[in-house]
Design an enzyme around this catalytic site. Structure first.
Site, short mmCIF file in Angstrom:
data_model
loop_
_atom_site.label_atom_id
_atom_site.label_comp_id
_atom_site.label_asym_id
_atom_site.label_seq_id
_atom_site.Cartn_x
_atom_site.Cartn_y
_atom_site.Cartn_z
N ARG A 16 0.04 0.95 7.06
CA ARG A 16 -1.40 0.94 6.91
C ARG A 16 -1.78 1.76 5.68
O ARG A 16 -1.13 2.74 5.33
CB ARG A 16 -2.10 1.48 8.15
CG ARG A 16 -2.03 0.56 9.36
CD ARG A 16 -2.83 -0.71 9.16
NE ARG A 16 -2.87 -1.58 10.33
CZ ARG A 16 -2.08 -2.63 10.52
NH1 ARG A 16 -1.17 -2.93 9.61
NH2 ARG A 16 -2.21 -3.37 11.61
N HIS A 34 -0.68 -7.88 1.44
CA HIS A 34 -0.55 -7.71 2.90
C HIS A 34 0.20 -8.90 3.51
O HIS A 34 -0.27 -9.54 4.45
CB HIS A 34 -1.93 -7.56 3.55
CG HIS A 34 -1.87 -6.84 4.87
ND1 HIS A 34 -2.83 -5.96 5.29
CD2 HIS A 34 -0.93 -6.86 5.88
CE1 HIS A 34 -2.53 -5.49 6.49
NE2 HIS A 34 -1.37 -6.02 6.86
N GLU A 46 -9.08 -3.63 1.59
CA GLU A 46 -8.40 -4.90 1.39
C GLU A 46 -9.41 -6.04 1.41
O GLU A 46 -10.26 -6.07 2.30
CB GLU A 46 -7.33 -5.11 2.46
CG GLU A 46 -6.21 -4.09 2.39
CD GLU A 46 -5.09 -4.36 3.39
OE1 GLU A 46 -5.07 -5.47 3.97
OE2 GLU A 46 -4.25 -3.47 3.61
#
Length: 358
Positions: free
Chosen positions: A272, A320, A301
């Site tokens: 994270r 990601h 993000e």
């Protein structure tokens, strides 16, 4: 960070759920998310479990309409994602819910919304534990292999029609490098397993050191959190798989990464983005503490286009995707298995402990 080598306890962690179906009709399963194509999920669920009654609530792209909220108020089972639950502040707004399944390995967007002055929600929360483990392990090993075999440099040479054989003879055997894993849950254990197959020396950061009998055979060295500096200074690669809890905010900030200076470790973050700030990464690179950063997750993000990380020569950015491939049938196996358990009044698999957050 799970301190036990075996993932069986995590996989089998269960919480009993009462079955309530007074009319003899199976409870409807609501779908609320847009992260994965909901129509594909619904179609696959119907194929795998024809008896399942599916109610599509919303993809959330235009907010929740009054009729969507009405559906949510009546649902007993909800399939969703932490982003949707957090965005619409639904943790305490589902009065009839008995079971919520989150399509993610990490559920901190849900558990972090628990208010200290209120009791834990009365429904069971389950997660997609273990589904992404191998994908994320392969991502880490792919990064290591790519760097150790100079793949990016050779690709650039290929574009420029250059052959520099002597430039690529400084190759290390993988048995000569060390990988430090910060976050030793099921994903961390899988990273260790795959890394050890390549004879990489594996270090693991844990809250509590394991007993001799509970040590993983794929881990060469354990260090407790208070010995983080020792792990960082010993490892050529450091991968963070830490969850996004409040307790992990800024875990690598300040001068923590100074410990990487001796080996100029490559820092990889697939957990994270809250564990390290953008400014910390830039500073660590500028000071020569780390040699490169491979970042798959960020505070914001998608990463803003104005971020200085984009143009830094020693930063590799991925969107990601360290754990992203979705095979619908495998992905939904936990849901189908747990749905049958729910109807039978059996405990649910991969249940989250509200107190621990995982």
């Amino acid at each position: 960070m799970d301190d036990n080598c075996s993932t069986a306890k995590e996989k089998e962690q269960v919480v009993a759920v009462e079955k309530e179906d007074s009319e003899g009709v199976s409870p409807a399963v609501g779908i609320l998310f847009s992260f994965y194509a909901p129509e594909n999920v619904a179609a696959t669920l119907r194929r795998l479990c024809p008896a399942m009654r599916i109610v599509f609530v919303s993809d959330g792209s235009d907010g929740l309409k009054p009729e969507d909220l009405e559906k949510l108020q009546t649902l007993e089972i909800l399939l969703s994602h932490g982003r949707a639950i957090d965005k619409f502040q639904l943790v305490y707004s589902l009065p009839n819910l008995k079971w919520m399944h989150c399509f993610a390995a990490g559920v901190e967007l849900i558990t972090n919304a628990v208010q200290p002055d209120r009791p834990f929600p009365g429904y069971t929360l389950t997660r997609n534990a273990s589904y992404f483990d191998l994908q994320m392990a392969e991502y880490v090993i792919g990064i290591i292999l790519s760097r150790e075999r100079f793949i990016p440099e050779m690709l650039e040479d290929s574009k420029n029609r250059r052959q520099r054989e002597t430039s690529y003879r400084r190759i290390r055997d993988l048995s000569d490098i060390s990988l430090g894993i910060c976050g030793f849950g099921s994903i961390g254990k899988e990273v260790a397993r795959v890394a050890k197959a390549f004879r990489i020396n594996v270090w693991a950061l844990v809250r509590t050191l394991p007993t001799e009998s509970s040590r993983c055979q794929t881990v060469d060295e354990y260090r407790s959190v208070d010995k983080l500096g020792e792990l960082l200074s010993a490892c050529d690669y450091v991968v963070s798989i830490l969850p996004g809890f409040k307790s992990t905010d800024g875990f690598f900030d300040g001068s923590v990464l100074r410990n990487c200076k001796e080996k100029k470790s490559v820092f990889i973050n697939i957990g994270r983005g809250n564990v390290v700030s953008e400014s910390t990464i830039i500073h660590a690179l500028r000071e020569g503490w780390i040699g490169h950063a491979v970042l798959d997750v960020f505070h914001r993000e998608p990463l803003p286009v104005e971020s200085s990380l984009w143009t830094h020569p020693d930063v590799t950015i991925t969107p990601h995707v360290s754990g992203s491939h979705v095979d619908e049938e495998k992905f939904l196996k936990t849901v189908v298995d747990n749905y049958e358990r729910y109807l039978n009044g059996d405990p649910l698999l991969h249940a989250v402990d509200w107190r621990k957050g995982y």
